[in-house]
Design a protein around this motif. Structure first.
Motif, PDB file in Angstrom:
ATOM      1  N   LYS A   1      -2.367  11.157   2.612  1.00 15.39           N
ATOM      2  CA  LYS A   1      -1.950   9.801   2.145  1.00 15.39           C
ATOM      3  C   LYS A   1      -1.705   8.839   2.942  1.00 15.39           C
ATOM      4  N   VAL A   2      -0.812   9.231   4.035  1.00 11.87           N
ATOM      5  CA  VAL A   2      -0.626   8.143   5.023  1.00 11.87           C
ATOM      6  C   VAL A   2      -1.799   7.695   5.963  1.00 11.87           C
ATOM      7  N   ILE A   3      -2.881   8.695   6.071  1.00 14.76           N
ATOM      8  CA  ILE A   3      -3.997   8.372   6.911  1.00 14.76           C
ATOM      9  C   ILE A   3      -4.971   7.359   5.999  1.00 14.76           C
ATOM     10  N   LEU A   4      -4.779   7.468   4.617  1.00 11.82           N
ATOM     11  CA  LEU A   4      -5.759   6.794   3.859  1.00 11.82           C
ATOM     12  C   LEU A   4      -4.888   5.218   3.700  1.00 11.82           C
ATOM     13  N   SER A   5      -3.637   5.339   3.639  1.00 15.81           N
ATOM     14  CA  SER A   5      -2.965   3.981   3.626  1.00 15.81           C
ATOM     15  C   SER A   5      -3.121   3.210   5.029  1.00 15.81           C
ATOM     16  N   LYS A   6      -3.273   3.672   6.083  1.00 17.68           N
ATOM     17  CA  LYS A   6      -3.539   3.226   7.302  1.00 17.68           C
ATOM     18  C   LYS A   6      -5.163   2.707   7.430  1.00 17.68           C
ATOM     19  N   LEU A   7      -5.725   3.476   6.824  1.00 18.21           N
ATOM     20  CA  LEU A   7      -7.415   2.887   6.528  1.00 18.21           C
ATOM     21  C   LEU A   7      -7.330   1.888   5.640  1.00 18.21           C
TER      22      LEU A   7
ATOM     23  N   ILE B   1       0.778  -1.157  -0.072  1.00 23.11           N
ATOM     24  CA  ILE B   1      -0.227  -0.006   0.008  1.00 23.11           C
ATOM     25  C   ILE B   1       0.977   1.214   0.100  1.00 23.11           C
ATOM     26  N   ALA B   2       2.086   1.177   0.743  1.00 25.57           N
ATOM     27  CA  ALA B   2       2.951   2.340   0.834  1.00 25.57           C
ATOM     28  C   ALA B   2       3.292   2.640  -0.525  1.00 25.57           C
ATOM     29  N   GLU B   3       3.714   1.673  -1.381  1.00 28.91           N
ATOM     30  CA  GLU B   3       4.257   1.944  -2.737  1.00 28.91           C
ATOM     31  C   GLU B   3       3.240   2.305  -3.788  1.00 28.91           C
ATOM     32  N   GLY B   4       1.987   1.723  -3.486  1.00 32.75           N
ATOM     33  CA  GLY B   4       1.048   2.194  -4.403  1.00 32.75           C
ATOM     34  C   GLY B   4       0.341   3.468  -4.448  1.00 32.75           C
ATOM     35  N   LEU B   5       0.718   4.000  -2.977  1.00 31.86           N
ATOM     36  CA  LEU B   5       0.198   5.407  -2.867  1.00 31.86           C
ATOM     37  C   LEU B   5       1.498   6.346  -2.724  1.00 31.86           C
TER      38      LEU B   5
END
Length: 515
Positions: free
Chosen positions: A166-172, A141-145
Motif C-alpha cells: 500500500k505504501v509503494i502504491l501511494s508513492k506511485l 492519498i495516505a488517508e484514502g489507502l
C-alpha cells in the motif's frame, strides 16, 4: 499518436505459448483493464511493458519522454525509513530546491545581494510545481489507502507485506506518471480503500493498464478492456460489461461462420469424391482447386471449463461452540491486534473483516498455530480437523510439479487419480507437469485449493482465497463453500463473494462481533 505500440509479439515458456504475433496499442488517456483466464499471461504482459520480461519476438515501442509508474511490490526501500519519509521521497527534487532557496535567502541576509534573485527564482519554481500542497497531497492519498491508520511514523521494516504494498502504491500515485502499470492492486486493499482507488483512477488524467480479477473494480475504472486469450490480445471499447457482451457476440458470430464453412467444405468434398472419375470430372477438379485455395477458419477457441471444488467435512463435531477466543493479542514481536473476543459455532460460516494491516492474517496464523498468542487465549474443539488456505504462495519445493506435490501430500493416490483431481480444480495435464514456480498466481491458488479438497476438514480457515482467481474459479469456490457442511472462517475483502453465504461478520475494527 499512441503512447505504446506492441507489434508481432511472441513469447513461449517451454512448450507453453503465451503470445503469437500479438498486437497492442495504448493511447493517451486510455484506462485499460486487462483480463483473461488464469495462466494466459496477464502479469507477463505487464512485465513485457515494463521491460522486465523480454519477448522471443516483437517490438515494444514507448513514445519518447513518457514517464511510467509500475507497482513493484518488491521494490527496494530503506527499512529504517518511515511511511511519511518514503512518500516524501516522491518530491525529493522539490525538497532539495527548497533547501537551496533557504540557503540563498540566508546568503542574502548575510549581505550577498545576487543571492536574492536566485532565491526568488527557486520560490517561483516551487510555486509553479505546487510545492506547498505536498503535505495535503500526501495525506489525501495516505488517508484514502488507509496508511494513516497504520501510522505515518511507522518504519517500513515493521510493515506487513500488504501494508508495504500500500505504501509503494501511494508513492506511485503521488508521482503521477503519464502511464500507470498495476498488477492486481486490489489484492491488498479492503473494500473502503478499493472504493477510494476506483474513484482516484476514474479521475486519473493519464493512461493506465490494470490487471485485476475484481470485475466490479474494472467496471468502474475502465474505458476499454484488453482481453488476452488464445495467444492473442484484443482490445474492446467500453466497460467490462460491454466487453462481455461484445465478446459473446463475436464468438457466436465466429462459430456460425465456422460451422457454415465446415458444412460447405464437407459438401464440396462429397461432390469431388463422387465425380472426380465421372463425366463431371472437370468440375470436380475445379472445385478441388478452389478448396485447396480456400483460407480455412481455425476451430473456435475452446471455452474454459469451470473448475469444481468439493470440500469434505470430515468427522462429526458434537460441541456447539467450535472456537472460543478470549481477549486474544496476536503478532510477531509486539501485538498487531489485541483484546479480540468472539465465538464460532459448529456449522457457521464466519467472515472476518477489517482494513488491510489490522491483523486479519495474523489472527488466522495464530489460530492455526503458526504464531503464539501474545496475550489472552483461545480454545478449539479437540474434534476439529483444520484445513488452512494461506494467502501467501510459499512452497517447500517450488521446482516441484503440481502432480508431484499432490502425490507427495497424498501418497495413496495413483498418478491417474492425482491428475483427475488436479484437472477437476482447473489444472490441466500441461500445467500439472510444470514447476509450481512457473505457474500464474491463479494456477498456484488452484493447486492449493486442490490440496484442501483432498484432506478431510470440518473447519476451513481461508485467508483471501479469491485474490488470484478468475471469475469462473471464484464462482466455483463460492458454490463449494455454500454446499460445504463444515465450519468456515474466511478473510475476504470481496463482499460480493461472501454476502450470500456468510452467517456472521466479525469486524476487527469494532473488536466485538457484528451479527
Amino acid at each position: 499518436m499512441s503512447l505504446l505500440d506492441i507489434t508481432e509479439l511472441s513469447l513461449s515458456y517451454g512448450d507453453k505459448c503465451l503470445y503469437k504475433n500479438a498486437e497492442f496499442s495504448l493511447f493517451k488517456g486510455e484506462h485499460v483493464g486487462i483480463v483473461g483466464a488464469n495462466g494466459v499471461g496477464k502479469s507477463t504482459f505487464i512485465n513485457i511493458c515494463t521491460g522486465n520480461t523480454i519477448p522471443d519476438e516483437g517490438q515494444i515501442r514507448w513514445q519518447p519522454g513518457i514517464s511510467r509508474g509500475y507497482l513493484d511490490q518488491h521494490a527496494a526501500a530503506d527499512a529504517q525509513q518511515t511511511v511519511l519519509e518514503y512518500m516524501q521521497a516522491s518530491f525529493s527534487a522539490l525538497f532539495e530546491k527548497e533547501k537551496e532557496m533557504v540557503q540563498a535567502y540566508q546568503r542574502y541576509s548575510a549581505g550577498e545581494e545576487d543571492a536574492l534573485k536566485k532565491a526568488e527564482k527557486y520560490q517561483q519554481q516551487l510555486e509553479a510545481a505546487d510545492f506547498y500542497s505536498i503535505e495535503y497531497r500526501i495525506m489525501r492519498i495516505a488517508e484514502g489507502l488507509g496508511l494513516t491508520a497504520i501510522g505515518m511514523d511507522k518504519q517500513l521494516g515493521n510493515l506487513s507485506g500488504g501494508q508495504r504494498a500500500k505504501v509503494i502504491l501511494s508513492k506511485l500515485l503521488l508521482e503521477e506518471p503519464d502511464v500507470l502499470l498495476l498488477d492486481e492492486p486490489t489484492n491488498f486493499l479492503d473494500k473502503e480503500h478499493i472504493r477510494w482507488l476506483s474513484e482516484y483512477l476514474t479521475e486519473f488524467s493519464g493512461a493506465f493498464l490494470v490487471v485485476s480479477h475484481d470485475f466490479a473494480f474494472l467496471e468502474q475504472i475502465s474505458t476499454c478492456i484488453c482481453d488476452i486469450d488464445e495467444q492473442s490480445i484484443r482490445k474492446y471499447s467500453g466497460k467490462y460489461s460491454d466487453f462481455l457482451k461484445q465478446k459473446k457476440h463475436l464468438r457466436e458470430d465466429y462459430i456460425r461462420r465456422y460451422t457454415a464453412q465446415q458444412k460447405q467444405i464437407k459438401k464440396t468434398e462429397e461432390y469431388i469424391r463422387k465425380n472426380i472419375a465421372g463425366v463431371n470430372s472437370r468440375n470436380a477438379k475445379g472445385r478441388r482447386k478452389q478448396l485447396e485455395r480456400l483460407e480455412r477458419m481455425a476451430p473456435p477457441a475452446k471455452t474454459y471449463v469451470k473448475p469444481v471444488f468439493r470440500f469434505h467435512s470430515g468427522r462429526e463435531v458434537h460441541e456447539e461452540i467450535l472456537l472460543q477466543v478470549n481477549g486474544l493479542a496476536a503478532g510477531y514481536y509486539y501485538p498487531v491486534i489485541s483484546g479480540i473476543s468472539f465465538t464460532v459455532n459448529r456449522g457457521q460460516k464466519v467472515v472476518i473483516t477489517g482494513f488491510n494491516g489490522i491483523g486479519k492474517s495474523t489472527l488466522l496464523k495464530t489460530l492455526v498455530g503458526q504464531l503464539q498468542a501474545l496475550d489472552g487465549n483461545f480454545s478449539i474443539s479437540e474434534a476439529v480437523q483444520t484445513g488452512y488456505y494461506e494467502q501467501e504462495f510459499s512452497w517447500d519445493t517450488p521446482e516441484q510439479t503440481p502432480l508431484a506435490a499432490i502425490r507427495s501430500w497424498f501418497p495413496q493416490l495413483t498418478e491417474k487419480e492425482a491428475r483427475r483431481h488436479l484437472a477437476g480444480c482447473g489444472i490441466d495435464s500441461k500445467k500439472a507437469g510444470q514447476s509450481l514456480s512457473t505457474l500464474s498466481g491463479g494456477e498456484q491458488a488452484k493447486v492449493k485449493l486442490c490440496r484442501l479438497t483432498l484432506q478431510p476438514a470440518n473447519l476451513l480457515i481461508l485467508d483471501e482465497p479469491t485474490n488470484h482467481l478468475d471469475d469462473l474459479a471464484k464462482e466455483a469456490l463460492k458454490e463449494a463453500l455454500e454446499k460445504y457442511e463444515g465450519t468456515v472462517i474466511l478473510v475476504s475483502h470481496e463482499e460480493k463473494f461472501y454476502q450470500d453465504f456468510a452467517d456472521k461478520i466479525i469486524s476487527l475494527e469494532q473488536v466485538r462481533p457484528r451479527e
